[in-house]
Design an enzyme around this catalytic site. Sequence first.
Site, PDB file in Angstrom:
ATOM      1  N   ASP A 176       8.116   3.162  -2.150  1.00  0.00           N
ATOM      2  CA  ASP A 176       7.501   1.866  -2.415  1.00  0.00           C
ATOM      3  C   ASP A 176       6.543   1.947  -3.611  1.00  0.00           C
ATOM      4  O   ASP A 176       5.729   2.875  -3.691  1.00  0.00           O
ATOM      5  CB  ASP A 176       6.719   1.456  -1.152  1.00  0.00           C
ATOM      6  CG  ASP A 176       6.223   0.030  -1.197  1.00  0.00           C
ATOM      7  OD1 ASP A 176       7.063  -0.886  -1.291  1.00  0.00           O
ATOM      8  OD2 ASP A 176       4.994  -0.187  -1.135  1.00  0.00           O
ATOM      9  N   HIS A 213      13.941  -7.897   0.687  1.00  0.00           N
ATOM     10  CA  HIS A 213      13.027  -8.590   1.594  1.00  0.00           C
ATOM     11  C   HIS A 213      11.868  -9.278   0.886  1.00  0.00           C
ATOM     12  O   HIS A 213      11.049  -9.904   1.533  1.00  0.00           O
ATOM     13  CB  HIS A 213      12.496  -7.575   2.617  1.00  0.00           C
ATOM     14  CG  HIS A 213      11.687  -6.497   1.949  1.00  0.00           C
ATOM     15  ND1 HIS A 213      12.258  -5.561   1.114  1.00  0.00           N
ATOM     16  CD2 HIS A 213      10.365  -6.244   1.945  1.00  0.00           C
ATOM     17  CE1 HIS A 213      11.312  -4.773   0.628  1.00  0.00           C
ATOM     18  NE2 HIS A 213      10.154  -5.166   1.127  1.00  0.00           N
ATOM     19  N   ASP A 214      11.769  -9.122  -0.429  1.00  0.00           N
ATOM     20  CA  ASP A 214      10.707  -9.777  -1.198  1.00  0.00           C
ATOM     21  C   ASP A 214      11.255 -10.912  -2.056  1.00  0.00           C
ATOM     22  O   ASP A 214      10.493 -11.558  -2.774  1.00  0.00           O
ATOM     23  CB  ASP A 214      10.040  -8.773  -2.162  1.00  0.00           C
ATOM     24  CG  ASP A 214       9.340  -7.628  -1.446  1.00  0.00           C
ATOM     25  OD1 ASP A 214       8.867  -7.829  -0.318  1.00  0.00           O
ATOM     26  OD2 ASP A 214       9.264  -6.533  -2.032  1.00  0.00           O
ATOM     27  N   ASP A 244      12.059   4.260   4.076  1.00  0.00           N
ATOM     28  CA  ASP A 244      11.104   3.678   3.137  1.00  0.00           C
ATOM     29  C   ASP A 244       9.799   4.450   3.274  1.00  0.00           C
ATOM     30  O   ASP A 244       9.263   4.580   4.377  1.00  0.00           O
ATOM     31  CB  ASP A 244      10.883   2.210   3.536  1.00  0.00           C
ATOM     32  CG  ASP A 244      10.578   1.319   2.368  1.00  0.00           C
ATOM     33  OD1 ASP A 244       9.802   1.749   1.503  1.00  0.00           O
ATOM     34  OD2 ASP A 244      11.091   0.182   2.342  1.00  0.00           O
ATOM     35  N   GLU A 262      10.926   2.314  -6.240  1.00  0.00           N
ATOM     36  CA  GLU A 262      10.666   0.903  -6.533  1.00  0.00           C
ATOM     37  C   GLU A 262       9.644   0.843  -7.657  1.00  0.00           C
ATOM     38  O   GLU A 262       8.572   1.434  -7.555  1.00  0.00           O
ATOM     39  CB  GLU A 262      10.128   0.168  -5.305  1.00  0.00           C
ATOM     40  CG  GLU A 262      10.083  -1.330  -5.567  1.00  0.00           C
ATOM     41  CD  GLU A 262       9.082  -2.097  -4.712  1.00  0.00           C
ATOM     42  OE1 GLU A 262       9.295  -3.297  -4.504  1.00  0.00           O
ATOM     43  OE2 GLU A 262       8.086  -1.506  -4.262  1.00  0.00           O
TER      44      GLU A 262
HETATM   45  O1  TEU Z   1       6.735  -4.598  -3.124  1.00  0.00           O
HETATM   46  C1  TEU Z   1       6.114  -4.425  -4.332  1.00  0.00           C
HETATM   47  C2  TEU Z   1       5.998  -5.598  -5.208  1.00  0.00           C
HETATM   48  O2  TEU Z   1       5.258  -5.527  -6.171  1.00  0.00           O
HETATM   49  C3  TEU Z   1       6.726  -6.827  -4.935  1.00  0.00           C
HETATM   50  O3  TEU Z   1       8.041  -6.931  -4.939  1.00  0.00           O
HETATM   51  C4  TEU Z   1       5.900  -7.804  -4.238  1.00  0.00           C
HETATM   52  O4  TEU Z   1       6.494  -8.263  -3.069  1.00  0.00           O
HETATM   53  C5  TEU Z   1       5.706  -8.934  -5.197  1.00  0.00           C
HETATM   54  O5  TEU Z   1       5.008  -8.447  -6.303  1.00  0.00           O
HETATM   55  C6  TEU Z   1       4.906 -10.007  -4.613  1.00  0.00           C
HETATM   56  O6  TEU Z   1       4.895 -11.081  -5.545  1.00  0.00           O
HETATM   57  C7  TEU Z   1       6.661  -3.597  -2.188  1.00  0.00           C
HETATM   58  C8  TEU Z   1       7.362  -4.021  -0.919  1.00  0.00           C
HETATM   59  O7  TEU Z   1       8.716  -4.224  -1.198  1.00  0.00           O
HETATM   60  C9  TEU Z   1       6.669  -5.237  -0.392  1.00  0.00           C
HETATM   61  O8  TEU Z   1       7.312  -5.783   0.732  1.00  0.00           O
HETATM   62  C10 TEU Z   1       5.254  -4.833  -0.046  1.00  0.00           C
HETATM   63  O9  TEU Z   1       4.528  -5.969   0.359  1.00  0.00           O
HETATM   64  C11 TEU Z   1       4.545  -4.194  -1.234  1.00  0.00           C
HETATM   65  O10 TEU Z   1       5.328  -3.217  -1.884  1.00  0.00           O
HETATM   66  C12 TEU Z   1       3.298  -3.479  -0.775  1.00  0.00           C
HETATM   67  O11 TEU Z   1       3.616  -2.337  -0.048  1.00  0.00           O
END
Ligand code: TEU
Length: 556
Positions: A200, A324-325, A99, A251
């Site tokens: 990311d 994970h989100d 990542d 992403e």
């Molecule tokens: O996530 C980006 C993102 O915009 C989301 O999925 C976020 O968790 C969501 O908008 C919140 O409501 C990535 C990563 O996957 C996430 O874990 C990080 O926190 C984020 O970027 C920042 O690096």
Amino acid sequence: MTNSEWWRTATVYQIYPKSFCDSGNKGTGDLQGIISKLDYLQKLGVDALWLTPVYKSPMIDNGYDIADYYSINPDFGTMTDFDELLAQAKSRGIRIIMDIVVNHTSTEHHWFQSALGNKESEYRDYYIWKDPVDGKEPTNWQSKFGGNAWALDEVTNQYYLHLFAKEQADLNWENPKVRQEVKEIISFWAEKGIDGFRLDVINLISKQQEYLNDDIGDGRRFYTDGPKVHQYLQEISQAVFQKYGSVTVGEMSSTTLEHCQQYSAQDGKELSMVFNFHHLKADYKDGDKWTKAPFDFLSLKSIFNHWQTGLNGNGWGALFWCNHDQPRVVSRLGNDQEYRELSAKMLASSVHMMQGTPYIYQGEEIGMTNPHYTSIEQYRDLESTNMFDIMVNQDQSVSESEMLEILDQKSRDNSRTPMQWNRSANAGFSKGLPWISVADNYKEINAQQAVEDKSSAFYFYQKLIQLRKNIDVITTGNYKDLLPEHNELFCYQRENKTHRLIAIHNYYKNEVGLNLDVEGRDAEYILSNYEDMEEEKPQSNLVLRPYECRVILIKK
Ligand code: TEU
């Protein structure tokens, strides 16, 4: 298909190292823990592992706040552990995807530390600084985690931009030195033998340079799929990804199909594939995540249809429900009480039979559920605790109990609970107290139990992974929704020159009848989540039982 396109028939397994397996008693997972589970992953049959960030980090956002791109966070182990993981995975035919978080760094990164409070620093221009406007923040842009997206550097009286937490400062990609640093970081890991990168929020790196107030939104239209994003990706791709033959997964936050077609156009100029979230907004009321709402089934299907047909031949996408989100899909769209195994399998089939590269998030393969926490003290994620503070304490827009119901449905912590390995204390995740509570159901739902039970979700996923490798139409076939208006069934067809594949999924617990044109041809069931099905011959009159799925392969 060339060897460099291994990822078209591959399945990726995502590991959130902090919650995967602790080799000791720290209560947090680590690299040695992952190594100890490689045999399990090999048995599942996955081709690659995507590790969420394991670099040095203060862990404000669990590693998405990187303080040093060239070293491993001591909580996870050492670079020697990392090299061992890479070698051990390779020896089992498993590739590693790292990542890379380069939209922002931790404010503890030495670049930011040097830039803060010092306009003369050589790193000042690595970040985005603006003067106050009318004594306040330069724009009204909102952080994705709540509150304004600008934080003040009191010494220089300038604000820096942070689209996420204030401890995650956005990098200034307009600065060629930043882009050079990114190339060096990626080369360092590629030289180690990493097979690919997950980038990311990569579609947020290019900001419109006017920095205008957003009168109709939260600012995202000024930096999402921004003016130079394609140019920057092409530059990085040419310098490093193409040189190393890396697979790249971008992403994409709030993106569009048109941009994703360009990001993942199969000419190798930008990325191999996109990872986007539109289908996971089917349970956002009026687009707002922080609501409790049932999912809109027709809209879910129409989003899939839009992306499946739009990317076919024009790009490539990731297929996934969980990461994970995101909350656990069996709790979200399935039925984690009465039909847990059946609905988990049905949901798996509904994305794995599409075109793209499937991603399985740790624990999904055993049907792990949301933990159903009952108090705010159980939550760890800064987004959840911030939103609780904003909505319950500051705005008072919802009561505490309503907010707990919303978090039960929407919090990112729903997927971050420790991996459930067995019935022993802490679900076998750690000998110490886990950093976040294990879900109460670990004695019934755990990997050991799943591996012992031949009818478990684990073997269903194993089969999905194998089918993709053996049946070409799953990779190459065109996609068509056969029943877009049906209120209970998701039934689509995949078709290439030699085969037709029909995947039927009942998303509800009612029985549903269906008439399908499959008779009189060489048709067979290749998958079902009810054990009595696979021996049968497909008939034109079907009755789908609760959460039933069936996949039919027809030779042309
Ligand atoms: O996530 C980006 C993102 O915009 C989301 O999925 C976020 O968790 C969501 O908008 C919140 O409501 C990535 C990563 O996957 C996430 O874990 C990080 O926190 C984020 O970027 C920042 O690096």
